[in-house]
Enzyme design. Structure first.
Site, short mmCIF file in Angstrom:
data_model
loop_
_atom_site.label_atom_id
_atom_site.label_comp_id
_atom_site.label_asym_id
_atom_site.label_seq_id
_atom_site.Cartn_x
_atom_site.Cartn_y
_atom_site.Cartn_z
N GLU A 357 0.79 -1.23 0.00
CA GLU A 357 0.00 0.00 0.00
C GLU A 357 0.82 1.27 0.00
OE1 GLU A 357 -1.41 -0.41 4.68
OE2 GLU A 357 -2.53 0.70 3.18
N THR A 359 4.79 3.48 -0.60
CA THR A 359 6.15 3.53 -1.11
C THR A 359 7.03 3.91 0.06
OG1 THR A 359 5.22 4.42 -3.12
CG2 THR A 359 7.59 4.48 -2.95
N LYS A 369 7.60 6.90 4.61
CA LYS A 369 6.56 5.99 4.10
C LYS A 369 5.35 6.79 3.66
CE LYS A 369 3.53 2.20 5.44
NZ LYS A 369 3.36 1.01 6.28
N ASP A 458 -1.74 -7.05 10.69
CA ASP A 458 -1.10 -7.56 9.47
C ASP A 458 0.31 -8.08 9.77
OD1 ASP A 458 -0.78 -8.14 6.76
OD2 ASP A 458 -0.12 -6.10 6.26
#
Ligand SMILES: C[C@@H](O)[C@H](NC(=O)OP(=O)(O)OC[C@H]1O[C@@H](n2cnc3c(N)ncnc32)[C@H](O)[C@@H]1O)C(=O)O
Ligand SMILES: Nc1ncnc2c1ncn2[C@@H]1O[C@H](COP(=O)(O)OP(=O)(O)OP(=O)(O)O)[C@@H](O)[C@H]1O
Ligand SMILES: [Fe+2]
Length: 541
Positions: A357, A359, A369, A458
């Site tokens: 999601e 870079t 980020k 996650d």
């Protein structure tokens, strides 16, 4: 081992609504399908009515296809393949009986096919992709799979109902006839976006929250509810964005650049366009079979049946019982080579890393980020998700450190630009540093944050960083985390970790057991019981 290229197989499909027979001719690679659809007069599929439909129509379609095969050759077919499961028991039994009778009468071998594996193999067959990630979006199921070491591994799946069933329940609620999917698609074209829940956990997802919110949104209760077209539009945007997001995560995790779609919901144009857009944005190839191969059909059963037959994978009549909970990862994949494994992402060493999601750029000892817009998502949803996750990531990264779990320091948060600046931590990620020690420490870290009332959301092998010199294990990427004390939510973290291990290494079982044991030394035993429950759940509702 023979080759599927010179065999002819008769396929029988009767798991739920499609009484279908097909002839696959390997020499010409052609598929002829005949289907009689069961259309309930009211409500959803009734198992008894569906079985009556099978009893009436399966023999007819099978005889008709066989007749065609006979007109072409003396020895019409080499094998009979049938859907062994998953599906509705009464329907499966009739399909099994029909297939056994035909195999005996024609004196040819019987092949027992897993219906879900057939949904994905047809896409692989038609696309010519070597080892794609596969998204199955069907009525009773929704999962994302990749082949590794002799099995299709479930990388992610629905935690409650199948995607089509979820949509069909909503349309029943508003009084539309079955099947609901095409009606929602049509109505959505005239609607505008409404805000609804969006639930993704690692590569798993759930539909129950969004479905009850959608029902509430249309209910008037004396007040004016939202127009049904708007709710249909919102439903499609959110549900399909969830599926597209997990497909992108799976591509990112495996490093694969091929995606194939399967299942009846796959006929939806909005879903196809989102998947195509996502793949285009990340430079991957996307393939969706034509509709006759997406919805339930015996063609996919015959095609996989031919591959299995050529591999010698037939079943004796006495052992050919049906299995209404047959999971795709239970199937020993005899027709593919062990070394065809779905790609494993190369460990990136470049200064700029593109995750699922965001870079991520390294600048000295800093990591910058940025969550980039996703073209496939509705702009309102896209902005909301990026902001929410950026805020949550900053908060929970700090909360975890307070709880005693190593995380990077947060140097800056810019919500308008959805950008975070972190301290650079670790030498490599957990994929590159896999071992009992590092996996155990990861599990203990998860137990600790759970005790502080939140989850990571996650915890894949890429979201753990290891510093070799100090042997420190850092958790990163808390954007999907949230506050919760429910053992089910805590267990989902462990489940996501286990699934990501299964997607990354052949040694997953041993490492998962080590993780579970280590979790138990710090965390609540109820969570481990809940994990067993999650993993044992036959999610075919
Ligand atoms: C186990 C097996 O019986 C089951 N089969 C099944 O669910 O049928 P399938 O043909 O793959 O999918 C049917 C579902 O596909 C949905 N559907 C059909 N056309 C659609 C469309 N244009 N948009 C969204 N959903 C659609 C229907 O509403 C229905 O829920 C399965 O594969 O899970
Ligand atoms: N603080 C950090 N220190 C060192 N490396 C980092 C840090 N944050 C991120 N990275 C590197 O960048 C990669 C992507 O970061 P992150 O997981 O936060 O983004 P993402 O887009 O959510 O990616 P993914 O989908 O892989 O989870 C990580 O796998 C890691 O290798
Ligand atoms: Fe299906």
């Amino acid at each position: 081992m023979g080759s599927a290229s010179d065999v002819r197989v008769l396929g029988i499909e009767g798991t739920a609504w499609a009484a279908s027979a097909a002839l696959y001719d390997g020499a010409t690679d052609s598929v002829h399908i005949e289907t009689e659809a069961y259309q309930p007069e009211s409500g959803g599929l009734h198992p008894r009515e569906a079985a009556e439909h099978m009893a009436e129509h399966l023999p007819k379609v099978a005889e008709s296809v066989l007749e065609r095969a006979r007109n072409e050759r003396d020895q019409p077919i080499d094998a009979v393949a049938f859907s062994r499961g998953p599906g509705l028991g009464p329907c499966l039994r009739l399909a099994g009986t029909t297939a056994r009778a035909l195999a005996q009468r024609l004196d040819v071998p019987l092949v027992g096919v897993n219906h879900m594996v057939a949904h994905l193999e047809i896409g692989r067959h038609l696309s010519g992709f070597s080892s794609p990630v596969c998204l199955n979006a069907s009525g009773a199921n929704a999962h994302i799979l990749g082949y590794r070491n002799g099995r299709y591994r479930v990388l992610g799946e629905t935690m409650d109902t199948g995607v089509g069933n979820a949509i069909d329940k909503f349309t029943r609620h508003v009084g539309w006839s079955h099947p609901g999917g095409p009606k929602v698609e049509e109505a959505a074209a005239n609607g505008s976006y409404v805000d609804l829940p969006y639930v993704v956990k690692g590569m798993d997802f759930s539909f129950s929250g969004i479905m009850s919110a959608a029902k509430d949104a249309v209910d008037t209760d004396g007040q004016s509810g939202a127009p049904v077209e708007d709710v249909c539009h919102g439903l499609q945007e959110n549900i399909f964005a969830m599926l597209t997001e997990v497909a992108e995560r799976a591509l990112s995790l495996t490093g694969s650049s091929e995606l194939v779609l399967g299942g009846g919901v796959g006929q939806n144009q909005r879903l196809q366009s989102m998947l195509a857009s996502m793949c285009e944005q990340r430079g991957a190839d996307f393939f969706a079979p034509e509709n006759r191969f997406l919805r339930d059909n015996a063609g996919m059963i015959a095609v996989l049946g031919a591959k299995m037959y050529a591999a010698g994978d037939t079943v004796a009549i006495d052992d050919s019982g049906i299995d209404s909970n047959f999971r795709p990862d239970e199937v020993p994949v005899t027709w593919r080579d062990d070394d065809e494994t779905v790609a494993v992402a190369p460990i990136q060493t470049a200064e700029t890393v593109t995750g699922a999601e965001a870079t991520v750029r390294q600048d000295g000892d800093k990591i910058i980020k940025r969550r980039n817009p996703r073209e496939y998502r509705h702009p309102t949803l896209d902005e909301q998700l990026r902001k929410r996750r950026t805020r949550q990531e900053a908060r929970l990264t700090q909360a975890a450190r307070k709880a005693g779990v190593p995380t990077p320091l947060v140097r800056d948060v810019d919500l308008a630009k959805t950008t975070l600046v972190f301290q650079h931590v670790g030498d490599r990620d957990l994929r590159a540093a896999l071992g009992t020690d590092t996996v155990e420490t990861t599990a203990r870290h998860l137990a600790r944050i759970h005790q502080h009332g939140f989850v990571h959301g996650d915890p894949t092998t890429r979201n753990v960083r290891v510093d070799d010199a100090s042997e420190t294990v850092f958790l990163i990427d808390f954007g999907l985390g949230y506050h919760t004390d429910a053992p089910e939510d805590h267990a989902m973290d462990l489940h996501v970790l286990a699934q990501s291990l299964a997607g990354t290494t052949d040694d997953a079982n041993r490492l998962t057991e080590a993780a579970t044991r280590a979790y138990g030394t710090v965390g609540d035993a109820a969570v481990i019981d809940q994990l067993d429950e999650i993993e044992g759940r036959g999610r075919y509702q």
